[in-house]
Design a protein around this motif. Sequence first.
Motif, PDB file in Angstrom:
ATOM      1  N   ILE A 182       2.846   8.077   2.135  1.00 33.29           N
ATOM      2  CA  ILE A 182       3.966   7.323   1.565  1.00 33.29           C
ATOM      3  C   ILE A 182       4.052   7.597   0.075  1.00 33.29           C
ATOM      4  CG2 ILE A 182       4.922   5.034   1.094  1.00 33.29           C
ATOM      5  CD1 ILE A 182       3.756   4.075   3.681  1.00 33.29           C
ATOM      6  N   LYS A 183       5.029   8.389  -0.287  1.00 32.54           N
ATOM      7  CA  LYS A 183       5.376   8.585  -1.690  1.00 32.54           C
ATOM      8  C   LYS A 183       6.476   7.582  -2.008  1.00 32.54           C
ATOM      9  CE  LYS A 183       6.807  12.026  -5.110  1.00 32.54           C
ATOM     10  NZ  LYS A 183       7.338  13.378  -5.364  1.00 32.54           N
ATOM     11  N   ARG A 184       6.213   6.709  -2.955  1.00 32.95           N
ATOM     12  CA  ARG A 184       7.103   5.563  -3.142  1.00 32.95           C
ATOM     13  C   ARG A 184       8.548   5.947  -3.439  1.00 32.95           C
ATOM     14  NH1 ARG A 184       2.354   2.418  -5.324  1.00 32.95           N
ATOM     15  NH2 ARG A 184       2.349   0.473  -4.123  1.00 32.95           N
ATOM     16  N   THR A 185       8.748   6.981  -4.228  1.00 33.65           N
ATOM     17  CA  THR A 185      10.127   7.348  -4.567  1.00 33.65           C
ATOM     18  C   THR A 185      10.825   8.060  -3.409  1.00 33.65           C
ATOM     19  OG1 THR A 185       9.279   9.369  -5.599  1.00 33.65           O
ATOM     20  CG2 THR A 185       9.742   7.501  -7.048  1.00 33.65           C
ATOM     21  N   VAL A 186      10.052   8.621  -2.464  1.00 32.42           N
ATOM     22  CA  VAL A 186      10.639   9.311  -1.313  1.00 32.42           C
ATOM     23  C   VAL A 186       9.792   9.013  -0.069  1.00 32.42           C
ATOM     24  CG1 VAL A 186      11.679  11.473  -0.524  1.00 32.42           C
ATOM     25  CG2 VAL A 186      11.097  11.207  -2.930  1.00 32.42           C
ATOM     26  N   ARG A 211       6.951  17.172 -12.226  1.00 32.61           N
ATOM     27  CA  ARG A 211       5.576  17.205 -12.740  1.00 32.61           C
ATOM     28  C   ARG A 211       4.619  16.736 -11.652  1.00 32.61           C
ATOM     29  NH1 ARG A 211       3.778  14.817 -17.728  1.00 32.61           N
ATOM     30  NH2 ARG A 211       4.183  12.770 -16.762  1.00 32.61           N
ATOM     31  N   GLY A 212       3.434  17.320 -11.647  1.00 36.05           N
ATOM     32  CA  GLY A 212       2.376  16.815 -10.782  1.00 36.05           C
ATOM     33  C   GLY A 212       2.289  17.503  -9.436  1.00 36.05           C
ATOM     34  N   ILE A 213       1.169  17.254  -8.768  1.00 38.51           N
ATOM     35  CA  ILE A 213       0.894  17.954  -7.508  1.00 38.51           C
ATOM     36  C   ILE A 213       1.762  17.442  -6.360  1.00 38.51           C
ATOM     37  CG2 ILE A 213      -1.477  18.493  -8.169  1.00 38.51           C
ATOM     38  CD1 ILE A 213      -2.421  16.215  -6.417  1.00 38.51           C
ATOM     39  N   LEU A 214       2.460  16.335  -6.547  1.00 39.45           N
ATOM     40  CA  LEU A 214       3.347  15.847  -5.501  1.00 39.45           C
ATOM     41  C   LEU A 214       4.795  16.277  -5.725  1.00 39.45           C
ATOM     42  CD1 LEU A 214       2.069  12.202  -4.828  1.00 39.45           C
ATOM     43  CD2 LEU A 214       1.395  14.348  -3.734  1.00 39.45           C
ATOM     44  N   GLN A 262       8.942   7.129 -12.005  1.00 38.83           N
ATOM     45  CA  GLN A 262       9.607   8.427 -11.909  1.00 38.83           C
ATOM     46  C   GLN A 262       8.656   9.563 -11.558  1.00 38.83           C
ATOM     47  OE1 GLN A 262      11.889   9.544 -15.335  1.00 38.83           O
ATOM     48  NE2 GLN A 262      12.384  11.567 -14.571  1.00 38.83           N
ATOM     49  N   ASP A 263       7.519   9.647 -12.230  1.00 37.14           N
ATOM     50  CA  ASP A 263       6.602  10.758 -11.955  1.00 37.14           C
ATOM     51  C   ASP A 263       5.930  10.621 -10.595  1.00 37.14           C
ATOM     52  OD1 ASP A 263       7.047  12.320 -14.147  1.00 37.14           O
ATOM     53  OD2 ASP A 263       5.472  11.415 -15.366  1.00 37.14           O
ATOM     54  N   ASP A 264       5.579   9.407 -10.204  1.00 40.09           N
ATOM     55  CA  ASP A 264       5.116   9.107  -8.852  1.00 40.09           C
ATOM     56  C   ASP A 264       3.969  10.014  -8.413  1.00 40.09           C
ATOM     57  OD1 ASP A 264       5.170   7.517  -6.639  1.00 40.09           O
ATOM     58  OD2 ASP A 264       6.858   8.514  -5.672  1.00 40.09           O
ATOM     59  N   GLY A 265       2.908  10.028  -9.226  1.00 42.78           N
ATOM     60  CA  GLY A 265       1.775  10.899  -8.953  1.00 42.78           C
ATOM     61  C   GLY A 265       0.876  10.390  -7.843  1.00 42.78           C
ATOM     62  N   LEU A 266      -0.070  11.224  -7.475  1.00 48.33           N
ATOM     63  CA  LEU A 266      -0.978  10.960  -6.362  1.00 48.33           C
ATOM     64  C   LEU A 266      -1.891   9.771  -6.656  1.00 48.33           C
ATOM     65  CD1 LEU A 266      -2.165  11.931  -3.618  1.00 48.33           C
ATOM     66  CD2 LEU A 266      -3.791  13.296  -4.962  1.00 48.33           C
ATOM     67  N   ARG A 267      -2.089   8.948  -5.642  1.00 55.74           N
ATOM     68  CA  ARG A 267      -3.023   7.822  -5.719  1.00 55.74           C
ATOM     69  C   ARG A 267      -3.946   7.880  -4.509  1.00 55.74           C
ATOM     70  NH1 ARG A 267      -0.913   1.726  -6.237  1.00 55.74           N
ATOM     71  NH2 ARG A 267      -0.560   2.536  -8.330  1.00 55.74           N
ATOM     72  N   THR A 268      -5.207   7.568  -4.720  1.00 55.43           N
ATOM     73  CA  THR A 268      -6.162   7.523  -3.615  1.00 55.43           C
ATOM     74  C   THR A 268      -6.611   6.084  -3.405  1.00 55.43           C
ATOM     75  OG1 THR A 268      -6.936   9.768  -4.088  1.00 55.43           O
ATOM     76  CG2 THR A 268      -8.376   8.375  -2.746  1.00 55.43           C
ATOM     77  N   TYR A 326       0.836  -1.205   0.000  1.00 47.55           N
ATOM     78  CA  TYR A 326       0.000   0.000   0.000  1.00 47.55           C
ATOM     79  C   TYR A 326       0.872   1.257   0.000  1.00 47.55           C
ATOM     80  CZ  TYR A 326      -2.776   3.869   1.614  1.00 47.55           C
ATOM     81  OH  TYR A 326      -3.366   5.109   1.707  1.00 47.55           O
ATOM     82  N   ALA A 327       0.506   2.237  -0.805  1.00 49.23           N
ATOM     83  CA  ALA A 327       1.172   3.545  -0.798  1.00 49.23           C
ATOM     84  C   ALA A 327       0.191   4.595  -1.286  1.00 49.23           C
ATOM     85  CB  ALA A 327       2.426   3.522  -1.670  1.00 49.23           C
ATOM     86  N   ASP A 328       0.597   5.859  -1.142  1.00 49.23           N
ATOM     87  CA  ASP A 328      -0.260   6.983  -1.523  1.00 49.23           C
ATOM     88  C   ASP A 328       0.162   7.621  -2.838  1.00 49.23           C
ATOM     89  OD1 ASP A 328      -1.955   7.157   0.968  1.00 49.23           O
ATOM     90  OD2 ASP A 328       0.034   7.357   1.848  1.00 49.23           O
ATOM     91  N   SER A 329       1.066   6.961  -3.542  1.00 48.04           N
ATOM     92  CA  SER A 329       1.482   7.437  -4.852  1.00 48.04           C
ATOM     93  C   SER A 329       1.673   6.236  -5.763  1.00 48.04           C
ATOM     94  CB  SER A 329       2.777   8.253  -4.757  1.00 48.04           C
ATOM     95  OG  SER A 329       3.867   7.409  -4.441  1.00 48.04           O
ATOM     96  N   HIS A 330       1.785   6.508  -7.052  1.00 47.39           N
ATOM     97  CA  HIS A 330       1.825   5.438  -8.048  1.00 47.39           C
ATOM     98  C   HIS A 330       3.189   4.783  -8.201  1.00 47.39           C
ATOM     99  CE1 HIS A 330      -2.216   5.752  -9.473  1.00 47.39           C
ATOM    100  NE2 HIS A 330      -2.090   7.000  -9.890  1.00 47.39           N
TER     101      HIS A 330
END
Length: 769
Positions: free
Chosen positions: A627-631, A604-607, A250-256, A243-247
Amino acid sequence: MPSIAPNHIWLLLISVTLLGTGMSCSNRANDRELVDYNFDVRPILSDKCFKCHGPDANQRKADLRLDTEEGAYAALKDDASQFVIVPGEPNQSALYHRITTTDSLDIMPPPEANLALSEGEIELLKKWIEQGAEYKPHWAFIPPEMPDRPEVELADWPQNDIDYYVLKKMESQGLSPNSEADKAHLLKRLAFDLTGLPPDLELQEKYLADDSEGAYEKVVDELLASPHYGEKLALHWLDVARYADSHGYQDDGLRTMWPWRDWVIHAFNSNYPYDQFLTWQLAGDLIPDKSKETLLATGFNRNHKITQEGGVIDEEYRIEYVTDRTNTFGKAFLGLTFECAKCHDHKYDPISQKNYYETFAFFDQVPEKGLVGTIDASFADPPNMEITNEDVAGILDFINKQDSAKLEVMVMQDSTGIRATQILDRGLYDAKTDTVTPNMPLAIMPFDTAVFPANRLGLARWMLAEEQPLTARVFVNRIWQELFGRGIVKTSGDFGMQGNLPTNLPLLDYLAIDFRENGWDIKRLIKQIVMSATYRQSAEVPQEKLEKDPENVYLARAPRLRLPAENVRDLVLASSGLLNDDIGGPSVKTYQPDGIWESASSGRGILTNYIQDHDKDLYRRGMYQFIKRTVPPPVMLMFDASNRDQCEVRRMRTNTPLQALVMLNDPHVLEASRVLAEKLFGEAGDIDAKIEKAFQLIICRPPGAEEFAVLQGHFKEESQYFAEHPDAAEKFLRTGEFPRATVENVTALAALMQVVHTIYNLEEAIVKT
């Protein structure tokens, strides 16, 4: 981050007891007459021989197999008069000659393999051949049978059946159990294991004052009934489900996907039986009485990473998503390394590449694409479901939806016949070969399509069949791991041939069968374990036990374990009174050093930028941190939290100076120290009473006389320092966003804050013993 004020602070640096690598086998042949294939021989063959003479046909040398009885008893290909193994006759067995020869051209394993058999291993193989060279299926693929309760010498020690199996193994090693832990230590251990939170003062006082025979069971039941129980159990499952809050990517955008997390907490709090918990997550969209709740549960399968980068090849990434679901299924529910068979036959386990893609086929009918929308798309990738306010007021009333904004989550859906599943040569998305249909490896259990429909619902039913050898074992082993820090099978994600052998197979099988026969009741399983004498032992480590069993494999004492990363934060917030204990809801962004997200962002993106939350959102439990997967949150990573890139069933447990530095300098720890000191100053009583209460809140026991004397002396030293440096006191007290209380004696307040901060930095604060 703010740094600690310069002073004469004493502290005990965090030093978590780390148990090293485990023994691969607890029952060695020299402990008994008969050599056992599974526990003695197969580990040797798997480590030294199967790479070239195992299941992987592409890597097999001399067309010789040692992983099967047929291959091992066969004649040599280049000399039909010679046989690999002749049962009962090592001197007539080519295997024995090849492992004992001194000829570098003939010896096995060959020198270039950088593998060698020890004299003990050679002797063990010889003894096995002499005894008939009996092959058995891998232990994990043999359905468990209820073992007889063993006879033990210390017959008055067991509290329930679990203890008989543990004690029998303990006594076989010349060990005896520790005495029961004192009530204060036991309550802290229990509270963190069942809720992830420290026991509050009211619970401590009530339990310590209760001398009735059923006092311990009453507090167990109270903690199991807490809504925080569901959060504690969910924390491990979030790692399993990645589970995480981003995809990710590289871009790692927001996920709900946080509504799915709310469902997991709800499922544990409602004590959904494991068969239902498993079925809904694997196939809640396919069950006959499906609902929005069962559909939401299937979000488990959509927690994988998803790309949002332009220019990608759609099919390549779609294959990656199905691959992730397949690998996660294998590790999460079966405890097997299916991923090793994506590109070739598994080198150790009986999972062929064809088997892999037959399993892959169960997850390959989802109408999805490799790339959907843009990085800031306002909708969830299809298939998805909308959660309305009516849903939250009704069937999904466990979701903590805090506004009226549109809410969508990704879920599962099958479109029958949408595509044929094909084996991918070397795992390459565009190298499609033979077509396969849904199936499972025969070595585990046949998948009879007359009994099980060839879809994910059939897969779930196959998983729960009575003769299924893995499902119950894998889950009870994980629960055991959560409570004792180590599973009965140490490699909880690998029950295959390269995994560790169970240290106590009768105990594992007892737990698995009892769990299944009692309705897959998770709370009952946990209560059984924590009610046992095994669980209730003291964590003291006598020298004799440390020498005989340094890793505590035989559980002759309770383990000393550092709290999980999220619970370290929970301890600090709860003990100081800062904790916002709302259940569920969106993830939050708490204190974090500047620039971390920005340095790893694609721009790119809101994150792209880290925008911190404020007010009560700053003080939510650790499991709700964004939890942003890349960071991922850096403090969580320092304490070994998962970055949620992939399924993780066992966290590492390290001990590094960075952890001590976090406890010294993290804004939340400093802020909690200030807030608790301010609260104590607002209460009646002298400074000694305030120090004692702070210790009781954080350590969950009264301080000993020597400890208390040191803290008193520390307060006096800090009072003198801050009296001489009033600016330092004022700066120290400016920590954190929580409103400051009005306290006239700033010097004494700063000194008490320093004492509280010191208590937080004691090893015992973040270790359950």
